[in-house]
Write an enzyme that holds these catalytic residues in place. Structure first.
Site, short mmCIF file in Angstrom:
data_model
loop_
_atom_site.label_atom_id
_atom_site.label_comp_id
_atom_site.label_asym_id
_atom_site.label_seq_id
_atom_site.Cartn_x
_atom_site.Cartn_y
_atom_site.Cartn_z
N SER A 106 1.12 9.52 -6.09
CA SER A 106 1.31 9.19 -7.98
C SER A 106 1.19 10.31 -8.65
O SER A 106 0.15 11.27 -8.27
CB SER A 106 0.40 8.10 -8.02
OG SER A 106 0.29 7.94 -9.54
N LYS A 251 12.95 4.15 -8.59
CA LYS A 251 11.92 2.96 -8.52
C LYS A 251 12.07 1.93 -9.78
O LYS A 251 11.62 2.60 -10.89
CB LYS A 251 10.54 3.44 -8.19
CG LYS A 251 9.79 2.48 -7.78
CD LYS A 251 8.47 3.17 -7.39
CE LYS A 251 7.37 1.81 -6.89
NZ LYS A 251 6.79 1.09 -7.99
N HIS A 275 7.25 -3.46 -9.79
CA HIS A 275 6.06 -3.01 -9.95
C HIS A 275 4.84 -3.61 -9.68
O HIS A 275 3.76 -3.85 -10.13
CB HIS A 275 6.00 -2.50 -11.57
CG HIS A 275 5.25 -1.11 -11.57
ND1 HIS A 275 5.85 -0.23 -11.98
CD2 HIS A 275 4.10 -1.03 -11.75
CE1 HIS A 275 4.93 1.01 -12.19
NE2 HIS A 275 3.77 0.44 -12.04
N ARG A 278 3.34 -6.23 -12.01
CA ARG A 278 2.33 -5.64 -13.15
C ARG A 278 3.21 -5.24 -14.41
O ARG A 278 2.30 -4.81 -15.26
CB ARG A 278 1.97 -4.46 -12.44
CG ARG A 278 0.76 -4.73 -11.42
CD ARG A 278 0.67 -3.52 -10.82
NE ARG A 278 -0.36 -2.72 -11.51
CZ ARG A 278 -1.56 -2.62 -11.70
NH1 ARG A 278 -2.35 -3.64 -11.21
NH2 ARG A 278 -2.19 -1.67 -12.62
#
Length: 379
Positions: A106, A251, A275, A278
């Site tokens: 990330s 994504k 996600h 989220r």
């Protein structure tokens, strides 16, 4: 405690972690309907059991973007992974590396790219958000390429942060958040010692190196909150496509039209994802969105999927619904929080075993044989 599934790891993680961290990874947006449907809809996917076939020779490996994977699984990017275990990104990446699958770093990790990449035998993937600070984006891309990252995962479903009610209640945000987090850490001494003290620095490594100063949890919330870019469009991605030399995945795709746009844009792959529930509550689960997307673009672009995957059986279900591979997020963070690198390694071993069991009992000997023909068609 006996550990035989990601559910067991979730329970173990809840015991070990301060509530603000557990609920940050465990929670979703608003009332969390999509979060629950991600799991429930996938569990409702029924497979055809076939018997009396010679299944003595199974091959779970796939080739993806020029890489050989031991199974059709990659670890999803998860922000703040280094808060769940001491130098958590390093531990998770090593476990994935040992199992022969990609780890996705990330851009809002605790460990910087340069700390993780040299410790691996294979290239890791790198994830990037769309931010107003294009200087950070370019800096991160340059550093990722210099570190040998092979594949870019570009997250497009966060032009604004989702409304996560749990965070306000748990202490991740809301009134007196820092004081509440400190009090929780005191009540969880194993985490406080292993991660809170020995896991320092708790900077956001990639952002800190760009800004030239430490960035802690409060800075994380402030920097991202000020830099998410709701004006982003496909045109804004063109310079990234030109700059990045390797495969690029988009994504956050849930609609067939967006999948077609990704093909026209020239992406190498898409990740069907909400996600992890989220962002926007009430959207389709990945399991429900995937078949229509596969019908629209299968064969034109690689399709990966995440959100709701908790087992090797779920991996097989996602592939039968149209994915080429699946990505694990929460499941591996639970294992990491509970038992570090060995926990992630153990979980991935369980996942591979479950894939093999599902393949044997559906009579498919290779991943390429997992198709929609395995799905039970309701009358």
């Amino acid at each position: 405690m006996i550990i035989s599934s990601s559910t067991d790891y979730r329970r173990a993680a809840q015991k070990r972690l301060p509530p603000f961290l557990f609920h940050y990874i465990d929670g979703g947006a608003y009332a969390e309907h999509t979060l629950r449907r991600n799991v429930d809809d996938l569990a409702e996917v029924a497979l055809r059991q076939r018997v009396l076939k010679d299944m003595s020779q199974l091959d779970t490996s796939i080739d993806l973007f020029g890489e050989k994977l031991s199974m059709p699984v990659a670890l999803s990017p998860v922000g703040l992974t280094g808060m769940y275990a001491r130098r958590g990104e390093v531990q998770a990446a090593r476990a994935a590396d040992a199992r022969g699958i990609p780890f996705t770093m990330s851009s809002v990790s605790v460990c910087p790219i340069e700390e993780v990449a040299p410790r691996l035998s294979r290239p890791m993937w790198f994830q990037l958000y769309v931010l107003k600070d294009r200087g950070f984006m370019r800096n991160a891309l340059e550093r990722a390429q210099a570190a040998g990252c092979s594949t870019l995962v570009f997250t497009v479903d966060m032009p604004v942060p989702g409304a996560r009610y749990r965070d306000a209640h748990s202490g991740m945000s809301g009134p007196n958040a820092a004081l509440r987090r400190y009090a929780q850490a005191v009540m969880h001494p194993r985490w406080a010692w292993d991660v809170g003290l020995l896991g320092r620095p708790h900077d956001l490594g990639n952002i800190s190196r760009y800004l030239g100063k430490p960035t802690g949890l409060e800075d994380y919330m402030g920097y991202l909150g000020a830099n998410f870019d709701p004006s982003i469009s496909w045109k804004d991605l063109e310079w990234i496509r030109e700059f990045w030399k390797g495969p690029m995945l988009i994504k956050g795709i849930l609609d067939p039209d967006d999948a077609r746009d990704a093909v026209r844009f020239g992406a190498d792959g898409i990740i069907v994802s909400n996600h992890g529930g989220r962002q926007l509550d009430g959207v389709l689960s990945s399991a429900r969105a995937l078949p229509a997307i596969a019908d629209a673009v299968k064969g034109q672009i690689k399709i990966l999927a995440d959100s709701g995957i908790r087992s090797g059986l779920d991996v097989v279900r996602m592939i039968a619904l149209g994915a080429d591979a699946a990505m694990l997020g929460r499941a591996y963070i639970y294992a990491l929080a509970a038992a570090g690198q060995s926990g992630v390694d153990h979980l991935l071993g369980l996942i591979e075993k479950e894939i093999r069991v599902a393949m044997t009992l559906t009579s498919v000997s290779s991943i390429s044989q997992i198709t929609s023909e395995l799905l039970v068609r309701e009358p």
